[in-house]
Design an enzyme around this catalytic site. Sequence first.
Site, PDB file in Angstrom:
ATOM      1  N   GLU A  49      -6.840  12.532   0.365  1.00  9.60           N
ATOM      2  CA  GLU A  49      -5.476  12.705  -0.428  1.00  9.60           C
ATOM      3  C   GLU A  49      -5.981  13.968  -1.519  1.00  9.60           C
ATOM      4  OE1 GLU A  49      -4.989   9.737  -3.412  1.00  9.60           O
ATOM      5  OE2 GLU A  49      -2.911  10.020  -3.204  1.00  9.60           O
ATOM      6  N   ASN A 113       3.165  14.345  -3.274  1.00  8.33           N
ATOM      7  CA  ASN A 113       1.938  14.121  -2.825  1.00  8.33           C
ATOM      8  C   ASN A 113       1.779  13.874  -1.224  1.00  8.33           C
ATOM      9  OD1 ASN A 113      -0.683  13.311  -2.322  1.00  8.33           O
ATOM     10  ND2 ASN A 113      -0.875  11.911  -3.934  1.00  8.33           N
ATOM     11  N   LYS A 130       4.044  10.894   0.216  1.00  8.77           N
ATOM     12  CA  LYS A 130       3.433   9.690  -0.185  1.00  8.77           C
ATOM     13  C   LYS A 130       4.955   8.887  -0.757  1.00  8.77           C
ATOM     14  CE  LYS A 130      -0.190   7.659  -3.286  1.00  8.77           C
ATOM     15  NZ  LYS A 130      -1.147   8.142  -4.091  1.00  8.77           N
ATOM     16  N   GLU A 149       0.813   9.844 -11.387  1.00  5.13           N
ATOM     17  CA  GLU A 149       1.310  10.128 -10.242  1.00  5.13           C
ATOM     18  C   GLU A 149       2.928   9.856 -10.228  1.00  5.13           C
ATOM     19  OE1 GLU A 149      -1.924   8.464  -7.091  1.00  5.13           O
ATOM     20  OE2 GLU A 149      -0.125   9.608  -6.188  1.00  5.13           O
ATOM     21  N   CYS A 174      -3.393   6.871   0.348  1.00  4.73           N
ATOM     22  CA  CYS A 174      -3.814   5.945  -0.917  1.00  4.73           C
ATOM     23  C   CYS A 174      -3.416   4.624  -1.124  1.00  4.73           C
ATOM     24  CB  CYS A 174      -4.003   6.927  -2.118  1.00  4.73           C
ATOM     25  SG  CYS A 174      -5.367   6.258  -3.215  1.00  4.73           S
ATOM     26  N   ASN A 199      -7.828   8.862  -3.317  1.00  2.00           N
ATOM     27  CA  ASN A 199      -8.660   8.925  -4.524  1.00  2.00           C
ATOM     28  C   ASN A 199      -8.416   7.587  -5.314  1.00  2.00           C
ATOM     29  OD1 ASN A 199      -8.584  12.536  -5.436  1.00  2.00           O
ATOM     30  ND2 ASN A 199      -7.932  11.682  -3.529  1.00  2.00           N
TER      31      ASN A 199
HETATM   32  N1  ING Z   1      -5.194   5.795  -6.180  1.00  2.93           N
HETATM   33  C1  ING Z   1      -5.130   4.266  -6.384  1.00  2.93           C
HETATM   34  C2  ING Z   1      -5.357   3.361  -5.016  1.00  2.93           C
HETATM   35  O1  ING Z   1      -4.399   2.801  -4.851  1.00  2.93           O
HETATM   36  C3  ING Z   1      -5.129   2.314  -7.991  1.00  2.93           C
HETATM   37  C4  ING Z   1      -4.614   3.852  -7.604  1.00  2.93           C
HETATM   38  C5  ING Z   1      -6.371   2.320  -7.989  1.00  2.93           C
HETATM   39  C6  ING Z   1      -4.166   1.392  -7.643  1.00  2.93           C
HETATM   40  C7  ING Z   1      -6.817   0.972  -8.139  1.00  2.93           C
HETATM   41  C8  ING Z   1      -4.792   0.211  -7.842  1.00  2.93           C
HETATM   42  C9  ING Z   1      -6.129  -0.225  -8.176  1.00  2.93           C
HETATM   43  O2  ING Z   1      -6.467   3.335  -4.557  1.00  2.93           O
HETATM   44  C10 ING Z   1      -4.067   6.423  -5.598  1.00  2.93           C
HETATM   45  N2  ING Z   1      -4.273   7.757  -5.690  1.00  2.93           N
HETATM   46  O3  ING Z   1      -2.981   5.888  -5.017  1.00  2.93           O
END
Ligand code: ING
Length: 305
Positions: A49, A113, A130, A149, A174, A199
Site C-alpha cells: 500500500e 488510497n 480503499k 487516512e 490494509c 502499512n
Molecule cells: N493501517 C493499519 C491497519 O489496519 C491499524 C491501521 C493499525 C488499525 C493497527 C488497527 C490497528 O493495519 C492501515 N494503513 O490501514
Amino acid sequence: MTQKDKIVIGVGQLGPVQKHHSRKQVVARLVKHLEDASLQGCELVVFPELALTTFFPRWYVEQCSEMDAYFERSMPNESTKPLFDGAKKLGIAFVLGYAELSSDDDGNSRHYNTSILVDASATIVAKYRKVHLPGHAELESYRPFQHLEQRYFERGDGFSVWDALGMRFGMCLCNDRRWSESYRVMGLQGVELIALGYNTPKHYPPFPEIDELAVFHHQLVMQAGAHQNACWVAAAAKAGNEEGVPMIGASSIISPSGQIVAQSKSEEDELIVAECDLALARKYKRTLFNFASHRHPPAYSTICK
Ligand code: ING
C-alpha cells in the site's frame, strides 16, 4: 478466459520509505523485486500500500492540499515508467498501491488510497480504491503519531473481482483485511486470489495493550478470510522504522486452507514466493465452502446494513 490451475506469486515487501527517498529511488527497489521475481518464475508480484512514498498520513497538516505532493496525478507517470517498462520487459504482472489524485466529471479533485493490477504487457487492467479508512480526520494530540487516512483520502466504492491472469482476481488494502465483509463480498464473486498491501504501525495508540498482538491479528484476519472464502491471500508490507514509526513486516502468502505458506523474515526489502494452487481454491469452493449449498442469506439480514 483460460483458467490456470497454478500460478507462481511473489510478494515484494518494502522496508521503510523515508521522507527523503525519491520516487525514483523507490521505483528502483520495486524493479529489483521484479528482476528477482523473474528469476524465480513469478507471474505476478504484489507490492505494498502507498508503496511510492513514506506513509504521510502519520502527519497532520492544516491544509490538506499540502499533502498533494504525495499523490500521483497520472499512472503510469515519469516516476513509475521504469516499473511499467520493467514489467513489460520481464513479462511479469504487478499490483501497486499508491495515493491517487484524480478529478471527477465536474473537475473536482478526488483523493484515494488506490491499488492497481498491471498485466504483463504493462496495461492497467484493474483498479481498487480503499473502502475501510482507519484512523481519524482531525488532529489527536495524544497520539505519538497520527493516522489521518480519514483526513486525506475519500472512500472507494466497493470490492470487485476481475478475470485476470487466468483466475478470479481481487484486491483490497490494509485495514480492509480486518473486516470479514471485504473477503465475503469478493468471495461471493468467486475470488480465487486477493492481493493486498499494508502499512501497519506496531503501536496502536487507542488500545496499546494489543500492540504485542499486531502480527498475530494481522495474520489471523487474513487466514480466516482466505479459508472462509476459499481463496489465496498475498499480502505485502511496507515495513520497518519509517520516520520514527516502527511498522510490522510479516508479508504473507496464505492458502485457502488458511495455512501461511510463505512469510517474510525481515523488515527490509524482501521477496517471498509461493506457487499458488488455484485448483485447490476451487476444490474448497465445491465442497467445504460451497456457498450455494451451505449459506443461508435469509438468516443474515442483520449484517446486510
Ligand atoms: N493501517 C493499519 C491497519 O489496519 C491499524 C491501521 C493499525 C488499525 C493497527 C488497527 C490497528 O493495519 C492501515 N494503513 O490501514
